[in-house]
Design an enzyme around this catalytic site. Sequence first.
Site, PDB file in Angstrom:
ATOM      1  N   ARG A  77     -10.121  -2.119   5.957  1.00  0.00           N
ATOM      2  CA  ARG A  77      -9.604  -2.136   7.337  1.00  0.00           C
ATOM      3  C   ARG A  77      -8.730  -0.912   7.598  1.00  0.00           C
ATOM      4  O   ARG A  77      -8.050  -0.422   6.695  1.00  0.00           O
ATOM      5  CB  ARG A  77      -8.740  -3.392   7.557  1.00  0.00           C
ATOM      6  N   ASP A 102       0.805  -1.232   0.000  1.00  0.00           N
ATOM      7  CA  ASP A 102       0.000   0.000   0.000  1.00  0.00           C
ATOM      8  C   ASP A 102       0.835   1.278   0.000  1.00  0.00           C
ATOM      9  O   ASP A 102       0.461   2.274   0.634  1.00  0.00           O
ATOM     10  CB  ASP A 102      -0.959   0.022   1.205  1.00  0.00           C
ATOM     11  N   LYS A 148      -0.117   4.036  -8.269  1.00  0.00           N
ATOM     12  CA  LYS A 148       0.132   5.367  -8.837  1.00  0.00           C
ATOM     13  C   LYS A 148       1.322   5.319  -9.782  1.00  0.00           C
ATOM     14  O   LYS A 148       1.282   5.847 -10.887  1.00  0.00           O
ATOM     15  CB  LYS A 148       0.382   6.391  -7.716  1.00  0.00           C
ATOM     16  N   ARG A 152      -5.518   0.948   8.387  1.00  0.00           N
ATOM     17  CA  ARG A 152      -4.107   0.561   8.291  1.00  0.00           C
ATOM     18  C   ARG A 152      -3.383   1.057   9.534  1.00  0.00           C
ATOM     19  O   ARG A 152      -3.571   2.213   9.932  1.00  0.00           O
ATOM     20  CB  ARG A 152      -3.476   1.176   7.030  1.00  0.00           C
ATOM     21  N   VAL A 181       3.957  13.828  -4.370  1.00  0.00           N
ATOM     22  CA  VAL A 181       3.379  14.844  -3.481  1.00  0.00           C
ATOM     23  C   VAL A 181       1.849  14.896  -3.579  1.00  0.00           C
ATOM     24  O   VAL A 181       1.228  15.893  -3.204  1.00  0.00           O
ATOM     25  CB  VAL A 181       4.004  16.242  -3.738  1.00  0.00           C
ATOM     26  N   GLY A 182       1.247  13.808  -4.067  1.00  0.00           N
ATOM     27  CA  GLY A 182      -0.204  13.720  -4.139  1.00  0.00           C
ATOM     28  C   GLY A 182      -0.573  12.459  -4.892  1.00  0.00           C
ATOM     29  O   GLY A 182       0.285  11.842  -5.526  1.00  0.00           O
ATOM     30  N   HIS A 224      -4.690  -1.652  -5.841  1.00  0.00           N
ATOM     31  CA  HIS A 224      -3.777  -0.650  -6.407  1.00  0.00           C
ATOM     32  C   HIS A 224      -4.587   0.537  -6.918  1.00  0.00           C
ATOM     33  O   HIS A 224      -5.387   0.396  -7.839  1.00  0.00           O
ATOM     34  CB  HIS A 224      -2.946  -1.262  -7.539  1.00  0.00           C
ATOM     35  N   THR A 258      -6.350 -11.388   3.922  1.00  0.00           N
ATOM     36  CA  THR A 258      -7.454 -10.669   3.271  1.00  0.00           C
ATOM     37  C   THR A 258      -8.643 -11.592   3.023  1.00  0.00           C
ATOM     38  O   THR A 258      -9.689 -11.145   2.559  1.00  0.00           O
ATOM     39  CB  THR A 258      -6.998 -10.068   1.923  1.00  0.00           C
ATOM     40  N   ALA A 262      -4.365  -7.705  -3.408  1.00  0.00           N
ATOM     41  CA  ALA A 262      -3.847  -6.378  -3.739  1.00  0.00           C
ATOM     42  C   ALA A 262      -4.976  -5.399  -4.012  1.00  0.00           C
ATOM     43  O   ALA A 262      -6.051  -5.779  -4.465  1.00  0.00           O
ATOM     44  CB  ALA A 262      -2.965  -6.471  -4.977  1.00  0.00           C
ATOM     45  N   ASP A 302       3.043  14.653   1.428  1.00  0.00           N
ATOM     46  CA  ASP A 302       2.067  15.758   1.399  1.00  0.00           C
ATOM     47  C   ASP A 302       0.960  15.567   2.426  1.00  0.00           C
ATOM     48  O   ASP A 302       0.379  16.540   2.902  1.00  0.00           O
ATOM     49  CB  ASP A 302       1.442  15.857   0.001  1.00  0.00           C
TER      50      ASP A 302
HETATM   51  P1  GDP Z   1      -0.555   0.222  -3.601  1.00  0.00           P
HETATM   52  O1  GDP Z   1      -1.211  -1.008  -3.085  1.00  0.00           O
HETATM   53  O2  GDP Z   1       0.914   0.231  -3.340  1.00  0.00           O
HETATM   54  O3  GDP Z   1      -0.864   0.489  -5.051  1.00  0.00           O
HETATM   55  O4  GDP Z   1      -1.149   1.430  -2.759  1.00  0.00           O
HETATM   56  P2  GDP Z   1      -2.719   1.686  -2.418  1.00  0.00           P
HETATM   57  O5  GDP Z   1      -3.414   2.110  -3.647  1.00  0.00           O
HETATM   58  O6  GDP Z   1      -3.269   0.516  -1.683  1.00  0.00           O
HETATM   59  O7  GDP Z   1      -2.599   2.855  -1.356  1.00  0.00           O
HETATM   60  C1  GDP Z   1      -1.940   4.045  -1.638  1.00  0.00           C
HETATM   61  C2  GDP Z   1      -2.913   5.200  -1.432  1.00  0.00           C
HETATM   62  O8  GDP Z   1      -2.189   6.418  -1.398  1.00  0.00           O
HETATM   63  C3  GDP Z   1      -3.897   5.362  -2.567  1.00  0.00           C
HETATM   64  O9  GDP Z   1      -5.087   5.895  -2.049  1.00  0.00           O
HETATM   65  C4  GDP Z   1      -3.220   6.364  -3.493  1.00  0.00           C
HETATM   66  O10 GDP Z   1      -4.144   7.091  -4.288  1.00  0.00           O
HETATM   67  C5  GDP Z   1      -2.565   7.255  -2.483  1.00  0.00           C
HETATM   68  N1  GDP Z   1      -1.307   7.899  -2.888  1.00  0.00           N
HETATM   69  C6  GDP Z   1      -0.264   7.390  -3.596  1.00  0.00           C
HETATM   70  N2  GDP Z   1       0.758   8.271  -3.617  1.00  0.00           N
HETATM   71  C7  GDP Z   1       0.356   9.353  -2.910  1.00  0.00           C
HETATM   72  C8  GDP Z   1       0.968  10.586  -2.539  1.00  0.00           C
HETATM   73  O11 GDP Z   1       2.124  10.869  -2.828  1.00  0.00           O
HETATM   74  N3  GDP Z   1       0.226  11.445  -1.774  1.00  0.00           N
HETATM   75  C9  GDP Z   1      -1.040  11.162  -1.381  1.00  0.00           C
HETATM   76  N4  GDP Z   1      -1.678  12.062  -0.644  1.00  0.00           N
HETATM   77  N5  GDP Z   1      -1.647  10.024  -1.695  1.00  0.00           N
HETATM   78  C10 GDP Z   1      -0.958   9.122  -2.442  1.00  0.00           C
HETATM   79  P1  IMO Z   2      -0.986  -4.262  -2.158  1.00  0.00           P
HETATM   80  O1  IMO Z   2      -0.507  -4.880  -3.459  1.00  0.00           O
HETATM   81  C1  IMO Z   2      -1.145  -4.541   2.197  1.00  0.00           C
HETATM   82  C2  IMO Z   2      -1.406  -8.560   3.951  1.00  0.00           C
HETATM   83  C3  IMO Z   2      -2.712  -8.906   4.633  1.00  0.00           C
HETATM   84  C4  IMO Z   2      -2.216  -9.884   5.682  1.00  0.00           C
HETATM   85  C5  IMO Z   2      -1.110 -10.626   4.948  1.00  0.00           C
HETATM   86  C6  IMO Z   2      -1.527 -11.964   4.354  1.00  0.00           C
HETATM   87  O2  IMO Z   2      -2.240  -3.496  -2.277  1.00  0.00           O
HETATM   88  O3  IMO Z   2       0.131  -3.499  -1.526  1.00  0.00           O
HETATM   89  P2  IMO Z   2      -3.066 -12.647   2.293  1.00  0.00           P
HETATM   90  O4  IMO Z   2      -4.502 -12.360   2.003  1.00  0.00           O
HETATM   91  O5  IMO Z   2      -2.128 -12.191   1.236  1.00  0.00           O
HETATM   92  O6  IMO Z   2      -2.826 -14.081   2.657  1.00  0.00           O
HETATM   93  O7  IMO Z   2      -2.742 -11.801   3.626  1.00  0.00           O
HETATM   94  O8  IMO Z   2      -0.678  -9.775   3.911  1.00  0.00           O
HETATM   95  N1  IMO Z   2      -1.540  -8.081   2.542  1.00  0.00           N
HETATM   96  C7  IMO Z   2      -1.426  -6.804   2.166  1.00  0.00           C
HETATM   97  N2  IMO Z   2      -1.247  -5.685   2.897  1.00  0.00           N
HETATM   98  N3  IMO Z   2      -1.203  -4.455   0.849  1.00  0.00           N
HETATM   99  C8  IMO Z   2      -1.369  -5.571   0.095  1.00  0.00           C
HETATM  100  O9  IMO Z   2      -1.330  -5.545  -1.250  1.00  0.00           O
HETATM  101  C9  IMO Z   2      -1.521  -6.815   0.760  1.00  0.00           C
HETATM  102  N4  IMO Z   2      -1.711  -8.089   0.344  1.00  0.00           N
HETATM  103  C10 IMO Z   2      -1.708  -8.843   1.439  1.00  0.00           C
HETATM  104  O10 IMO Z   2      -3.314  -7.780   5.210  1.00  0.00           O
HETATM  105  O11 IMO Z   2      -1.619  -9.199   6.746  1.00  0.00           O
HETATM  106 MG    MG Z   3      -2.836  -1.564  -1.881  1.00  0.00          MG
END
Ligand code: GDP
Ligand code: IMO
Ligand code: MG
Length: 477
Positions: free
Chosen positions: A358, A22, A27, A360, A463-464, A51, A140, A49, A387
């Site tokens: 959930r 996460d 992005k 974080r 930064v966003g 994203h 998950t 995941a 940011d």
């Molecule tokens: P991923 O699983 O690594 O793709 O990340 P997620 O999408 O689960 O969570 C990242 C969250 O942060 C998302 O809501 C994005 O839109 C947001 N995000 C990513 N980069 C930035 C940033 O630089 N600033 C802010 N404010 N939000 C960001």
């Molecule tokens: P992205 O790609 C954050 C965590 C779950 C749990 C552990 C095992 O969005 O970054 P699983 O369902 O994979 O057997 O769960 O891993 N987990 C993540 N946490 N971002 C993810 O994916 C995750 N994928 C699994 O919360 O602790």
């Molecule tokens: Mg994610």
Amino acid sequence: MGLDDLLNGVQTLAILCNQWGDTGKGKFSDYFASYWADVTARGTGGNNAGHTVVVNGIEKIFHLIPAGILNDYRGQITILGNGMVIDLSVLAHELDELELDKITYNNLMISKDASVIMPYQVNRDKAKDQSQKGGGIGSTGRGIGPCYTDKIARRGIFIEDLFNKERLSKKIDKIREIYPEQKINTSDIIDSLTPFAERIKPFVRDTVSEMHRFLRERKKILLEGAQGLLLSIEHGTYPYVTSSDCSINGTASGVGISARMIDLPLGVVKFPFMTRVGAGPFPTELGGAKSELYCAEDNHAKINELINFKIPHEVIDDIARYDRKCEKIKEMINSSDELVQGIGIRLAAGEYGATTGRPRRIGWTDAAAARYAVGINGSLMILTKPDSLSIADEFKISYGYKNNFSFSKDEDLLRNTKPNYKSYEGYGDISGIRSYFELPGSLKNAIKDFEKFTGGRVASISVGPDREETIVRYHPK
Ligand code: GDP
Ligand code: IMO
Ligand code: MG
């Protein structure tokens, strides 16, 4: 220094996460897919995941399909690789959503060798004794663990099996004894999978040999990592991990290539705070064990926190809207009660799971963990989300632990150690800045200290959430 400098001579680029997921891979996958790549491929995980991609203020969350699909209309290829685990009903739903948004997927390729997540695997993953409150790791519940377990135990079901009903039927019959707690009816399962199999049939390919062809043709290849290094089955905080190797190595083998082929691996790091979902050690967590427990309990989703902490908000179309910089949240972020401070950062940064909703868990960025990740994923990093702490009076980064400077996956060590913090002054609003040199001094100092401690280099600062809210800084050559 611009994007052209960073990408000079690069054929294969990987977006990886150097923390617990996460961090903003979505992005940056979208960023490089839209400005650079010919092919975007994902090699690990499944719909665990989430994203997130934001383009012109419009947010889209992908669970299985790489963000590059937004460029399908101009012939870009999008691959679900051999290392993935695919829930067919979730994939079908994601395809439906693309159609609703008028996004084409003509150049989608699904590996014949990817694993299929079966209904009995989802049931087992969801079973009560696996939940975090029941002492489980807080998966998950998407069937990821049982699916990879069956693959490793040499009884996995693969995409190509869907097109050979006799083989599929024999395989499911054999698996029934592994799941005695469930009534598995082979022909019912096959009937339920058949419509999905027919739908994806035109996209199924030997993607490993396709990847090799793309490499020979000098196509620009982007790998979209999933999860994060500290969740990797190989390198993460075992057993609180996912069931795939989401390091650079697993990400490469999950699409059929060697990690040596990756010219530009970029490890994404949230900075100056980081997050974790589910159970497991987290040395810098604000509120410590209290926060881990609090986040595992029901009724601490976004809406509950808004109500409990009296944050002004309104709910429109089931989405709670609030001012992330309001006075009340500012007060919480600057509170001396660390649990409250963590909740304040969660609200300010909107840190609620993109997959499960959930809360974080929140802590200051752990430079020792980042140094460990740099050792595996390589030295170049992207920093995201600074940011969202614009209203903090001060922030901290942890540089190693008392009496010990290295991160280790040893649970006892991580749970019983105390981080060595360095505090920095708050830096205000940075969302409009597009040049590294214009960033406030305290943030630049923290980045300098972080690079020195980790031995890594920061190539880009986000930064966003929007594609355009990005600073490109570093020329790696
Ligand atoms: P991923 O699983 O690594 O793709 O990340 P997620 O999408 O689960 O969570 C990242 C969250 O942060 C998302 O809501 C994005 O839109 C947001 N995000 C990513 N980069 C930035 C940033 O630089 N600033 C802010 N404010 N939000 C960001
Ligand atoms: P992205 O790609 C954050 C965590 C779950 C749990 C552990 C095992 O969005 O970054 P699983 O369902 O994979 O057997 O769960 O891993 N987990 C993540 N946490 N971002 C993810 O994916 C995750 N994928 C699994 O919360 O602790
Ligand atoms: Mg994610």
